[in-house]
Design a protein around this motif. Sequence first.
Motif, PDB file in Angstrom:
ATOM      1  N   MET A 175       0.604  -1.117  -0.148  1.00 42.85           N
ATOM      2  CA  MET A 175      -0.026  -0.584   0.098  1.00 42.85           C
ATOM      3  C   MET A 175       0.990   0.951  -0.133  1.00 42.85           C
ATOM      4  O   MET A 175       0.164   2.366  -0.991  1.00 42.85           O
ATOM      5  CB  MET A 175      -0.691  -0.351   1.504  1.00 42.85           C
ATOM      6  N   ARG A 176       2.174   1.203   0.912  1.00 43.65           N
ATOM      7  CA  ARG A 176       2.950   2.334   0.589  1.00 43.65           C
ATOM      8  C   ARG A 176       3.471   2.395  -0.803  1.00 43.65           C
ATOM      9  O   ARG A 176       3.822   3.698  -0.843  1.00 43.65           O
ATOM     10  CB  ARG A 176       3.785   1.744   1.396  1.00 43.65           C
ATOM     11  N   THR A 177       4.153   1.975  -1.578  1.00 42.22           N
ATOM     12  CA  THR A 177       4.073   1.854  -2.577  1.00 42.22           C
ATOM     13  C   THR A 177       3.565   2.236  -2.835  1.00 42.22           C
ATOM     14  O   THR A 177       3.761   2.881  -4.838  1.00 42.22           O
ATOM     15  CB  THR A 177       5.029   0.581  -3.047  1.00 42.22           C
ATOM     16  N   GLU A 178       2.040   1.900  -3.370  1.00 41.55           N
ATOM     17  CA  GLU A 178       0.619   2.594  -4.614  1.00 41.55           C
ATOM     18  C   GLU A 178       0.784   4.434  -3.897  1.00 41.55           C
ATOM     19  O   GLU A 178       1.212   5.429  -4.625  1.00 41.55           O
ATOM     20  CB  GLU A 178      -0.518   2.005  -3.577  1.00 41.55           C
ATOM     21  N   VAL A 179       0.988   4.894  -2.907  1.00 42.33           N
ATOM     22  CA  VAL A 179       1.399   6.176  -1.945  1.00 42.33           C
ATOM     23  C   VAL A 179       2.597   6.714  -2.824  1.00 42.33           C
ATOM     24  O   VAL A 179       2.135   7.738  -3.524  1.00 42.33           O
ATOM     25  CB  VAL A 179       1.102   6.269  -0.743  1.00 42.33           C
ATOM     26  N   VAL A 180       3.197   5.964  -2.722  1.00 49.66           N
ATOM     27  CA  VAL A 180       4.739   6.901  -3.186  1.00 49.66           C
ATOM     28  C   VAL A 180       4.571   6.916  -5.027  1.00 49.66           C
ATOM     29  O   VAL A 180       4.853   8.161  -5.462  1.00 49.66           O
ATOM     30  CB  VAL A 180       6.006   6.066  -3.385  1.00 49.66           C
ATOM     31  N   LYS A 188       1.767   7.308  -6.618  1.00 45.84           N
ATOM     32  CA  LYS A 188       1.000   8.664  -7.121  1.00 45.84           C
ATOM     33  C   LYS A 188       1.100  10.143  -6.648  1.00 45.84           C
ATOM     34  O   LYS A 188       0.946  10.605  -8.008  1.00 45.84           O
ATOM     35  CB  LYS A 188      -0.580   7.908  -5.937  1.00 45.84           C
ATOM     36  N   LYS A 189       2.696   9.443  -5.886  1.00 46.96           N
ATOM     37  CA  LYS A 189       3.141  11.086  -5.443  1.00 46.96           C
ATOM     38  C   LYS A 189       4.040  11.395  -6.729  1.00 46.96           C
ATOM     39  O   LYS A 189       3.983  12.074  -6.910  1.00 46.96           O
ATOM     40  CB  LYS A 189       3.563  10.563  -4.213  1.00 46.96           C
ATOM     41  N   THR A 190       4.461  10.349  -6.925  1.00 45.44           N
ATOM     42  CA  THR A 190       5.483  10.877  -8.364  1.00 45.44           C
ATOM     43  C   THR A 190       5.065  10.303  -9.558  1.00 45.44           C
ATOM     44  O   THR A 190       5.165  11.233  -9.987  1.00 45.44           O
ATOM     45  CB  THR A 190       6.791   9.396  -7.887  1.00 45.44           C
ATOM     46  N   ASP A 191       3.256   9.643  -9.511  1.00 43.86           N
ATOM     47  CA  ASP A 191       3.087  10.381 -10.704  1.00 43.86           C
ATOM     48  C   ASP A 191       2.745  11.770 -11.153  1.00 43.86           C
ATOM     49  O   ASP A 191       2.569  12.015 -11.956  1.00 43.86           O
ATOM     50  CB  ASP A 191       1.878   9.579 -10.856  1.00 43.86           C
TER      51      ASP A 191
END
Length: 110
Positions: free
Chosen positions: A1-6, A8-11
Amino acid sequence: MRTEVVDKKTDRLRLKKSMTYAILLLMVFVSAIFVVFQVFEYRQDYRKLSTYMRERDDLNAEWGRLLIEQQTFGATAQIGTRAVTQLRMYSPPINQTVVISLPQTSDAKK
């Protein structure tokens, strides 16, 4: 989940950067187009100015010729006035006028 948030932020960051670059690039192109239009208008205005300057020079030259002509006509009247007043010259009456005719030569008849 944390990778998904990261991710999204990088995107989002990449999207913001690409939008910023796109906007800056668009502004550079718009600025370049305005520069071209300004140079075009400057050349048109300079051409008009050159035409007006030539016309002004022509009018100044004509004005000078007219002033010389006016002085010439004024001098003719002044010469006549001085001849009458200072030298007491006058036009002779008709009975004092003699007309001399030259005889015609054979060359003049041809």
